[in-house]
Design an enzyme around this catalytic site. Sequence first.
Site, PDB file in Angstrom:
ATOM      1  N   ARG A 121      19.877  13.001 -47.843  1.00 35.90           N
ATOM      2  CA  ARG A 121      20.832  11.921 -48.104  1.00 35.90           C
ATOM      3  C   ARG A 121      21.002  11.087 -46.839  1.00 35.90           C
ATOM      4  O   ARG A 121      21.961  11.211 -46.104  1.00 35.90           O
ATOM      5  CB  ARG A 121      22.145  12.493 -48.613  1.00 35.90           C
ATOM      6  N   SER A 132      21.422  11.250 -57.280  1.00 37.21           N
ATOM      7  CA  SER A 132      22.400  10.169 -57.388  1.00 37.21           C
ATOM      8  C   SER A 132      22.167   9.332 -58.644  1.00 37.21           C
ATOM      9  O   SER A 132      23.110   9.033 -59.385  1.00 37.21           O
ATOM     10  CB  SER A 132      22.339   9.264 -56.153  1.00 37.21           C
ATOM     11  N   TYR A 229      27.250  16.542 -48.890  1.00 33.68           N
ATOM     12  CA  TYR A 229      27.628  17.425 -49.984  1.00 33.68           C
ATOM     13  C   TYR A 229      28.923  18.163 -49.647  1.00 33.68           C
ATOM     14  O   TYR A 229      29.299  18.298 -48.491  1.00 33.68           O
ATOM     15  CB  TYR A 229      26.532  18.466 -50.249  1.00 33.68           C
TER      16      TYR A 229
END
Length: 372
Positions: A121, A132, A229
């Site tokens: 990410r 996503s 996360y």
Amino acid sequence: MKIVIVKELAAGERRVAGTPETVKKFIALGAEVAVEAGAGVTASIGDEAYAAAGATVADRATAVAGADIVLAVQAPPADTLTGAKPGAWIAASFNPFGDRARVNTYASAGLEALAMEFMPRITRAQSMDILSSQSNVSGYKAVLDAAAEYDRVFPMMMTAAGTVSAARVFVMGVGVAGLQAIATARRLGAQVSATDVRSATKEQIESLGAKAVFVENVKGIEGEGSGGYATEMSDEYKAAQAELVSSHIAKQDIVITTALIPGRPAPRLISDAQIASMKPGSVIVDLAVEAGGNVEGAVAGEVVVKHGVKIVGNRNVPSRVAADTSALFSRNLYNFLSAFWDKEKNAPVLDEEIGNAIRLTQGGKVVNERLL
């Protein structure tokens, strides 16, 4: 460079890893594209559309023969890819922690497995991030599923026969799916609140017009793990969060849970006692049901009723909006391969940062650090 789009074999999987749009783009890069016959039918794409885009449409064995790169939504069994070149890339979602045996078969077959869900990410990889793109649609669909099961309306209605109150919707877990769920529930006219373990999401919740429900002044609210996360929280935080959520949840009509921790079972957010505190006719949608579930008593693939509350545990939610999720997934794959395309070699060449993050197998071995 031969790129192959295969038909999905997993039960209930309606998506496809390539569309006529991405076929044209791959051909423009200089690749040859083959599509397995019938690959796009369940995503509303006929074989003729692929042929018109310039792809060769054939049975699986013919399509895969001589493949350099195979694209799939869910990685197919390795033994269905015989005929691909030695060391061929397979770019797909692999569920590496949940299905390690499949990863091992790819190593044994001499194939290079690229797990798209391991995409880091980072800013330059956002357009390649399948989690996503698919979660976005899942958040939207979760609200529609809740509305379908709820026996009242979402918006406040002023009628000649009296006023109907707006539904109260509570979203637990404000990642991509949660944010889209908030936005969708707001568009339908509900009163929306939301919570998350990451304090940084408070501003995002409020920016969408929802009420943020957060534990204050308790150690452990940071909740930010690596790569954006969520992470496990302190016991003190969990106790405070449970108390706050219990008092809030009893007043809600709809609850949508989206919390996932990579490589671990989904965290338990709602207990049986909390379900019992809700009004009969309320609805809970558990988007994490396939990872063990956020809700006690949720069953994957079923809508169950406990204490008069419906608990929705639909499997593979992105697959239920297959036309759009296929288009997004396919663009993720194209964005990934085209970003690394070497014109002289007429092939993609991965760099270390992204290559090492997503590569599971190479040279007959499992090589990803997260699996070793």
